[in-house]
Design an enzyme around this catalytic site. Structure first.
Site, PDB file in Angstrom:
ATOM      1  N   THR A 167      11.098  51.674 -48.823  1.00  0.00           N
ATOM      2  CA  THR A 167      12.907  51.627 -49.375  1.00  0.00           C
ATOM      3  C   THR A 167      12.324  51.052 -50.604  1.00  0.00           C
ATOM      4  O   THR A 167      11.836  50.888 -50.825  1.00  0.00           O
ATOM      5  CB  THR A 167      12.890  49.977 -48.239  1.00  0.00           C
ATOM      6  OG1 THR A 167      14.473  50.292 -48.219  1.00  0.00           O
ATOM      7  CG2 THR A 167      13.060  48.907 -49.304  1.00  0.00           C
ATOM      8  N   TYR A 168      13.796  51.029 -50.867  1.00  0.00           N
ATOM      9  CA  TYR A 168      14.012  50.039 -52.418  1.00  0.00           C
ATOM     10  C   TYR A 168      15.272  48.949 -52.093  1.00  0.00           C
ATOM     11  O   TYR A 168      15.584  49.170 -51.741  1.00  0.00           O
ATOM     12  CB  TYR A 168      14.640  51.585 -53.175  1.00  0.00           C
ATOM     13  CG  TYR A 168      15.961  51.756 -54.032  1.00  0.00           C
ATOM     14  CD1 TYR A 168      15.250  50.771 -55.745  1.00  0.00           C
ATOM     15  CD2 TYR A 168      17.468  51.161 -54.566  1.00  0.00           C
ATOM     16  CE1 TYR A 168      15.702  50.565 -56.632  1.00  0.00           C
ATOM     17  CE2 TYR A 168      18.057  50.787 -55.409  1.00  0.00           C
ATOM     18  CZ  TYR A 168      16.792  50.519 -56.487  1.00  0.00           C
ATOM     19  OH  TYR A 168      17.746  50.463 -57.756  1.00  0.00           O
ATOM     20  N   HIS A 169      14.963  48.243 -53.416  1.00  0.00           N
ATOM     21  CA  HIS A 169      15.832  47.085 -53.935  1.00  0.00           C
ATOM     22  C   HIS A 169      16.282  47.593 -55.255  1.00  0.00           C
ATOM     23  O   HIS A 169      15.432  47.241 -56.252  1.00  0.00           O
ATOM     24  CB  HIS A 169      15.273  46.201 -53.730  1.00  0.00           C
ATOM     25  CG  HIS A 169      14.341  46.271 -52.168  1.00  0.00           C
ATOM     26  ND1 HIS A 169      15.324  45.739 -51.558  1.00  0.00           N
ATOM     27  CD2 HIS A 169      13.402  45.190 -51.836  1.00  0.00           C
ATOM     28  CE1 HIS A 169      14.879  45.730 -49.980  1.00  0.00           C
ATOM     29  NE2 HIS A 169      13.536  45.559 -49.945  1.00  0.00           N
ATOM     30  N   CYS A 205      12.420  55.099 -45.510  1.00  0.00           N
ATOM     31  CA  CYS A 205      12.157  54.646 -43.818  1.00  0.00           C
ATOM     32  C   CYS A 205      11.125  55.685 -43.137  1.00  0.00           C
ATOM     33  O   CYS A 205      11.198  55.779 -41.905  1.00  0.00           O
ATOM     34  CB  CYS A 205      13.093  53.652 -43.505  1.00  0.00           C
ATOM     35  SG  CYS A 205      13.736  52.468 -44.059  1.00  0.00           S
ATOM     36  N   ALA A 230      19.163  48.552 -44.384  1.00  0.00           N
ATOM     37  CA  ALA A 230      18.173  48.364 -44.277  1.00  0.00           C
ATOM     38  C   ALA A 230      17.157  47.051 -43.981  1.00  0.00           C
ATOM     39  O   ALA A 230      17.832  46.611 -44.016  1.00  0.00           O
ATOM     40  CB  ALA A 230      16.801  49.010 -45.129  1.00  0.00           C
ATOM     41  N   ILE A 231      16.322  47.304 -42.927  1.00  0.00           N
ATOM     42  CA  ILE A 231      15.792  45.899 -42.467  1.00  0.00           C
ATOM     43  C   ILE A 231      15.084  46.236 -41.916  1.00  0.00           C
ATOM     44  O   ILE A 231      13.749  47.220 -41.113  1.00  0.00           O
ATOM     45  CB  ILE A 231      16.718  45.262 -40.376  1.00  0.00           C
ATOM     46  CG1 ILE A 231      18.278  45.507 -41.007  1.00  0.00           C
ATOM     47  CG2 ILE A 231      15.429  44.628 -39.653  1.00  0.00           C
ATOM     48  CD1 ILE A 231      19.318  45.043 -39.796  1.00  0.00           C
TER      49      ILE A 231
END
Length: 231
Positions: free
Chosen positions: A85-87, A179, A148-149
């Protein structure tokens, strides 16, 4: 006689590098497991970073090292569940560090409540969202992923959490297979509604829905010991 609500301390940390926030979570988990800590909700934003969970593979990275360097994107292999994922800026990240046994929660129930808190916050913004279909975690709208989790369970203590796209530059998701699903696209509050909501504003509003969903009382603290708040 009414029963008092469990207390969770909450803190807005500003923009924090991923590894620094990871180390902080690990310390809070150790404290909870030793019986000296408190349930905590960390709310923050990260600089650009691709994180890869336990189910990720190197093939989930689509941008080469040169392109990642050009865009100033760090890569971190994380101990959370899930894949890539991306932050980045314009995204609200929440890390609840909770003792689920103390709150009488199972992991499925915890994930359900975490999704519900995000859905309720988005509803406050006028955005209708839903949990993912079976096999798809997170919060979705019309087949696109808004949040997203990914979590980690250490005995009964949970860490990591969610990332909600607010004003996120969604182009950065082109650098990964998000994901594990190349065919599924991300969305943001801005892309679906046109609203411009910054992470700090969202943190305060979201926290109310977290408290309501989990049936807890939040105690806001300006910072955690040894962790400066960054604007």
């Amino acid at each position: 006689m009414s029963r008092s609500l469990p207390r969770v301390r909450a803190s807005w940390l500003g923009s924090v590098p991923y590894r620094e926030a990871w180390d902080l979570q690990a310390e809070l988990v150790r404290e909870l497991r030793s019986g000296t800590g408190q349930d905590t909700l960390l709310l923050l934003e990260h600089p650009h970073v691709f994180t890869l969970g336990k189910a990720a593979s190197p093939g989930d990275l689509l941008w080469d090292e040169h392109e990642r360097a050009r865009r100033r994107v760090e890569v971190v292999w994380s101990d959370r569940g899930g894949e890539a994922t991306y932050h980045g800026p314009g995204q609200l990240v929440g890390y609840p560090i909770l003792d689920l046994a103390r709150l009488d929660l199972t992991i499925p129930r915890y994930l359900e409540l975490l999704e519900r808190s995000l859905i309720d916050y988005l509803g406050e913004l006028g955005i209708e969202a839903t949990p993912g279909e079976p096999g798809l975690t997170g919060v979705w709208r019309d087949g696109e992923k808004l949040a997203a989790i990914g979590v980690k369970l250490n005995r009964s203590v949970v860490s990591h959490g969610f990332a909600l796209n607010l004003m996120t530059d969604l182009e950065y998701f082109d650098g990964i297979i998000p994901c594990g699903h190349a065919e599924l696209r991300p969305a943001s509050v801005t892309s679906v509604s046109g609203l411009q909501v910054d992470s700090r504003t969202a943190a305060g509003a979201y926290a109310r829905h977290f408290a309501n969903s989990f049936g807890v009382s939040l105690e806001w603290i300006p910072t955690l010991e040894g962790t400066p708040v960054r604007n």
